[in-house]
Design a protein around this motif. Structure first.
Motif, short mmCIF file in Angstrom:
data_model
loop_
_atom_site.label_atom_id
_atom_site.label_comp_id
_atom_site.label_asym_id
_atom_site.label_seq_id
_atom_site.Cartn_x
_atom_site.Cartn_y
_atom_site.Cartn_z
N LEU A 56 0.89 12.86 -1.13
CA LEU A 56 1.70 11.77 -0.90
C LEU A 56 1.71 10.68 -1.98
O LEU A 56 1.51 9.77 -2.10
CB LEU A 56 1.63 10.89 0.51
N PRO A 57 2.66 11.09 -2.95
CA PRO A 57 2.55 10.24 -4.34
C PRO A 57 2.88 8.69 -3.88
O PRO A 57 2.42 7.92 -5.12
CB PRO A 57 3.16 11.22 -5.28
N GLU A 58 3.67 8.79 -3.31
CA GLU A 58 4.36 7.36 -3.07
C GLU A 58 3.37 6.46 -2.12
O GLU A 58 3.86 5.32 -2.04
CB GLU A 58 5.70 7.32 -2.27
N ALA A 59 2.20 7.11 -1.58
CA ALA A 59 1.39 6.40 -0.44
C ALA A 59 0.52 5.33 -1.43
O ALA A 59 0.14 5.36 -2.71
CB ALA A 59 0.64 7.32 0.04
N LYS A 60 0.51 4.05 -1.01
CA LYS A 60 -0.17 3.11 -1.41
C LYS A 60 -1.65 3.10 -0.96
O LYS A 60 -1.82 2.47 0.13
CB LYS A 60 0.53 1.71 -0.97
N VAL A 61 -2.59 3.71 -1.62
CA VAL A 61 -3.72 3.85 -1.08
C VAL A 61 -4.78 2.93 -2.18
O VAL A 61 -4.76 3.20 -3.45
CB VAL A 61 -4.35 5.26 -1.20
N LYS A 62 -5.63 2.12 -1.47
CA LYS A 62 -6.11 1.25 -2.29
C LYS A 62 -7.67 1.38 -2.17
O LYS A 62 -8.21 1.48 -1.11
CB LYS A 62 -5.99 -0.28 -1.85
N ARG A 63 -8.52 1.04 -3.31
CA ARG A 63 -9.91 1.33 -3.26
C ARG A 63 -10.58 0.09 -3.99
O ARG A 63 -9.87 -0.25 -5.27
CB ARG A 63 -10.41 2.52 -3.99
N TYR A 64 -11.31 -0.34 -3.34
CA TYR A 64 -11.99 -1.73 -4.04
C TYR A 64 -13.54 -1.65 -4.36
O TYR A 64 -14.37 -1.13 -3.46
CB TYR A 64 -12.03 -2.82 -3.31
N PRO A 65 -13.86 -1.55 -5.72
CA PRO A 65 -15.24 -1.15 -5.91
C PRO A 65 -16.19 -1.84 -5.09
O PRO A 65 -17.36 -1.30 -4.78
CB PRO A 65 -15.33 -1.66 -7.35
#
Length: 410
Positions: free
Chosen positions: A219-228
């Motif tokens: 899902l290229p449009e998906a807003k997936v967030k990762r925080y170090p």
């Protein structure tokens, strides 16, 4: 950046360029094929036998005298079923990480043979010396470590040495279980729980790497967030909880606090990964629901440490829930991807995903709702678990034994 050797064996090349005929024994072309097949078969057989024994109907087929019935159940679900999944995943992933082919052909057959020998040895308590049983079963994980570590070290892929450390720790946990079987030390139960937590750490590490990647790719449009910082906190709290459970299992206030902190960290991490579109893709939502079971398990562990829920329920949220659901989801995704098939779950596969989650719901939440039906919940969950893996094997057995769709090696 990790250095790579000047020459590596390509993972999926035409014809004999990779050193094998593309039509020659595809089952032994890559680690996921035989080990995922064994995982599916063992998932059905081990739980079917366990439910029969638990209900008192199959006492005649109870395992030999080496482990007692409960310890046998703990051991085989961890060091037979789960370890088969881990072996298939790491042998396949290490090829991707390093660009080198891991065990295949005769070497892969030898690894599978060693895994099978461990299962036979465990059942041979009446005819085989205990030290020999222990040696045969314990040998598998060191052999797997060697198969995975060699390409990692050769290519200086140091980032993935963490999995070697976890496998070494799992070997120690296995030794602990065998020490009790041989009458040396009563440490089988802490060894089993230590192994379960190590698998949770492995799930957390792999999940952080691949779930956002899978979601973004599908899902290229998906807003997936990762925080170090959150990535570090989620792993660190889980490691701290694991160590507390191992060295101070009676320090319940500390365990409750660490479990609660880990639950918060993993919940925040999970929320960052979530996008509503994920829930429309079965190969994604099965992974996300599996990870949700890890969070549920941590919440329940904090509650159990304070006496609010039965102590074994969080353990089964980890095993039936997190391990059961996630392993099925990962096996499904990896098997399709590495055989050049469309990354789309069939209707039967989706049914398997639903049923394995129902097995977890019945096993974990059922006893909380109807505690007087605890035994019935155990049996019903076992039946659902077996059905789920039967459905899985119906779809994936042909995939394991047939060549890649694109005619390449792998």
């Amino acid at each position: 950046m990790a250095k790579r050797p000047q020459q590596v064996v390509p993972l999926a090349v035409k014809g004999v360029a990779a050193g094998a005929d593309k039509n020659s024994m595809p089952l032994w072309a890559m680690g996921f094929r035989p080990f995922f097949l064994l995982a599916g078969v063992s998932a059905i057989m081990l739980v079917a036998v366990w439910v029969g024994i638990y209900r008192g109907e199959w006492i005649a087929v109870a395992p030999g005298r080496y482990f007692d019935i409960f310890t046998w159940h703990y051991h085989e679900m961890i060091f037979a079923f789960t370890t088969a999944v881990i072996a298939g995943f790491l042998l396949t992933a290490a090829s991707n990480w390093t660009g080198m082919r891991t065990a295949h052909g005769p070497w892969l057959m030898a690894l599978v043979g060693l895994w099978l020998a461990g299962r036979v040895a465990i059942l041979s308590g009446e005819v085989m010396p205990e030290p020999l049983i222990a040696a045969i079963d314990i040998a598998f994980l060191p052999a797997l470590i060697a198969a995975v570590a060699v390409p990692i070290i050769q290519t200086q892929n140091w980032r993935n040495l963490v999995f070697i450390v976890l496998l070494l720790a799992m070997t120690i946990a296995n030794v602990m279980m065998h020490l009790q079987a041989m009458g040396i030390a009563a440490v089988a139960r802490p060894g089993a729980f230590f192994a379960v937590y190590l698998v949770m750490i492995m799930i957390a590490i792999v999940g952080g790497r691949v779930f956002p990647y899978f979601a973004s790719k599908r899902l290229p449009e998906a807003k997936v967030k990762r925080y170090p910082a959150l990535e570090i906190a989620s792993i660190a709290t889980l490691v701290a909880l694991t160590l507390a459970e191992l060295v101070a299992p009676t320090a319940l206030e500390v365990i409750a606090l660490l479990a609660a902190l880990a639950a918060v960290a993993h919940t925040l991490r999970f929320v960052g990964w979530c996008d509503r579109r994920v829930w429309g893709v079965p190969l994604l939502w099965v992974l996300y629901t599996g990870y949700a079971w890890l969070i549920i398990a941590l919440i329940m562990r904090a509650a159990a440490a304070r006496g609010y829920v039965m102590p074994m329920l969080p353990t089964h949220a980890m095993t039936v829930g997190a391990i059961g659901v996630l392993t099925m989801g990962m096996m499904a995704r990896v098997s399709l991807g590495h055989t050049a098939r469309e990354l789309k779950a069939s209707k039967i596969t989706i049914a398997a995903f639903v049923v394995i989650n129902l097995a977890a719901v019945v096993r974990v939440l059922g006893p909380m709702v109807v505690p007087q039906k605890y035994a019935a919940c155990v049996s019903a969950s076992g039946v659902l678990w077996a059905i789920a893996f039967v459905l899985f094997l119906i779809v994936y057995t042909p995939i394991f034994i047939k060549p890649r769709e694109d005619g390449r090696i792998g």
